[in-house]
Design a protein around this motif. Structure first.
Motif, short mmCIF file in Angstrom:
data_model
loop_
_atom_site.label_atom_id
_atom_site.label_comp_id
_atom_site.label_asym_id
_atom_site.label_seq_id
_atom_site.Cartn_x
_atom_site.Cartn_y
_atom_site.Cartn_z
N SER A 51 0.62 -1.13 -0.06
CA SER A 51 -0.05 0.10 0.12
C SER A 51 0.65 1.26 0.11
O SER A 51 0.28 2.45 0.39
N ASP A 52 2.27 1.21 -0.47
CA ASP A 52 2.84 2.27 -0.46
C ASP A 52 3.15 3.06 0.88
O ASP A 52 3.10 4.19 0.87
N TRP A 53 3.11 2.06 2.07
CA TRP A 53 3.40 2.42 3.27
C TRP A 53 2.23 3.48 3.83
O TRP A 53 2.53 4.36 4.64
N SER A 54 1.00 3.42 3.25
CA SER A 54 -0.16 4.07 3.72
C SER A 54 -0.72 3.31 5.10
O SER A 54 -1.31 2.23 4.77
N LEU A 55 -0.83 4.07 6.13
CA LEU A 55 -1.51 3.55 7.09
C LEU A 55 -3.01 3.39 7.19
O LEU A 55 -3.35 2.37 7.34
N SER A 56 -3.53 4.45 6.29
CA SER A 56 -5.12 4.40 6.24
C SER A 56 -5.40 2.91 5.29
O SER A 56 -6.32 2.36 5.64
N GLU A 57 -4.61 2.78 4.30
CA GLU A 57 -4.87 1.88 3.26
C GLU A 57 -4.40 0.61 3.88
O GLU A 57 -5.34 -0.53 3.95
N THR A 58 -3.41 0.30 4.66
CA THR A 58 -3.23 -0.66 5.37
C THR A 58 -4.24 -1.31 6.28
O THR A 58 -4.56 -2.60 6.52
N CYS A 59 -4.71 -0.18 7.09
CA CYS A 59 -5.77 -0.40 8.20
C CYS A 59 -7.23 -1.06 7.56
O CYS A 59 -7.83 -2.02 8.14
N ARG A 60 -7.22 -0.35 6.36
CA ARG A 60 -8.65 -0.96 5.56
C ARG A 60 -8.42 -2.27 5.08
O ARG A 60 -9.23 -3.06 5.20
N VAL A 61 -7.23 -2.43 4.38
CA VAL A 61 -7.07 -4.02 3.86
C VAL A 61 -6.91 -5.02 5.02
O VAL A 61 -7.67 -6.14 4.80
N LEU A 62 -6.31 -4.72 6.37
CA LEU A 62 -6.21 -5.76 7.28
C LEU A 62 -7.52 -5.59 8.38
O LEU A 62 -7.53 -6.09 9.18
N MET A 64 -8.35 -2.97 10.66
CA MET A 64 -7.84 -2.98 11.64
C MET A 64 -8.41 -1.73 12.39
O MET A 64 -7.96 -1.36 13.55
N GLY A 65 -9.30 -1.14 11.71
CA GLY A 65 -10.09 -0.04 12.51
C GLY A 65 -9.48 1.44 11.94
O GLY A 65 -10.29 2.03 11.37
N ASN A 66 -8.38 1.67 12.37
CA ASN A 66 -7.82 3.04 11.87
C ASN A 66 -6.32 3.12 11.95
O ASN A 66 -5.76 2.13 12.36
N ALA A 67 -5.67 3.94 11.28
CA ALA A 67 -4.35 4.24 11.30
C ALA A 67 -3.42 3.85 12.63
O ALA A 67 -2.38 3.44 12.68
N SER A 68 -4.01 4.36 13.83
CA SER A 68 -3.42 4.22 14.85
C SER A 68 -3.21 2.77 15.40
O SER A 68 -2.33 2.55 16.10
N SER A 69 -4.24 1.90 14.95
CA SER A 69 -4.18 0.54 15.42
C SER A 69 -2.90 -0.02 14.41
O SER A 69 -2.23 -0.88 14.89
N VAL A 70 -2.55 0.45 13.38
CA VAL A 70 -1.45 -0.09 12.44
C VAL A 70 -0.28 0.40 13.16
O VAL A 70 0.75 -0.43 13.18
N LEU A 71 -0.22 1.77 13.72
CA LEU A 71 0.96 2.00 14.70
C LEU A 71 1.33 1.22 15.75
O LEU A 71 2.16 0.85 16.17
N ARG A 72 0.12 0.98 16.39
CA ARG A 72 0.25 0.23 17.72
C ARG A 72 0.79 -1.06 17.29
O ARG A 72 1.63 -1.87 18.05
N ALA A 73 0.27 -1.82 16.22
CA ALA A 73 0.61 -3.29 15.67
C ALA A 73 2.40 -3.00 15.32
O ALA A 73 2.97 -3.88 15.86
N LEU A 74 2.58 -1.95 14.97
CA LEU A 74 3.99 -1.81 14.57
C LEU A 74 4.92 -1.88 15.69
O LEU A 74 5.61 -2.56 15.88
#
Length: 93
Positions: A51-62, A64-74
Motif C-alpha cells: 500500500s506504499d506505506w499508507s497507514l490508512s490503506e493498510t488498516c482498511r485492507v487488514l 484494523m479500525g484506524n491508522a493508530s491501530s497499525v502504529l500500535r501493531a508496528l
C-alpha cells in the motif's frame, strides 16, 4: 527393572509419569505464539509495502479500525522503526 526413564520421571507399575510434560506443553505454546507473531508481523509489513506505506490503506485492507491501530501493531511487533525509516526516506526523494 533396568528401564531408562527421562529425568524427573517416576515409574509406578507399568505407567511412567513424566514431570516435564507440562513444561513441554508450555514450550510448545510459546513456540506457536512466536510463530504467530512472526506471521502477523510479516503480513503487516507486506501489506504496508503493497500500500506504499499508507497507514490508512493498510488498516482498511487488514480491517484494523484506524491508522493508530497499525502504529500500535508496528510497536507491538518491534517494527515501527522500519515504517519510520521508509516514511523518512520517501520525504527526501
Amino acid at each position: 527393572h533396568g528401564e531408562h526413564h527421562p529425568k524427573g520421571a517416576q515409574c509406578i507399575g507399568s505407567f511412567v509419569f513424566v514431570a516435564q510434560i507440562g513444561a513441554a506443553r508450555h514450550v510448545e505454546r510459546n513456540h506457536l505464539a512466536r510463530n504467530k507473531a512472526k506471521a502477523e508481523r510479516a503480513l503487516l509489513l507486506k501489506t504496508l509495502r503493497a500500500s506504499d506505506w499508507s497507514l490508512s490503506e493498510t488498516c482498511r485492507v487488514l480491517r484494523m479500525g484506524n491508522a493508530s491501530s497499525v502504529l500500535r501493531a508496528l510497536d507491538k511487533y518491534g517494527a515501527r522503526h522500519i515504517y519510520e525509516a521508509r516514511k523518512k526516506s520517501a520525504r527526501t526523494i
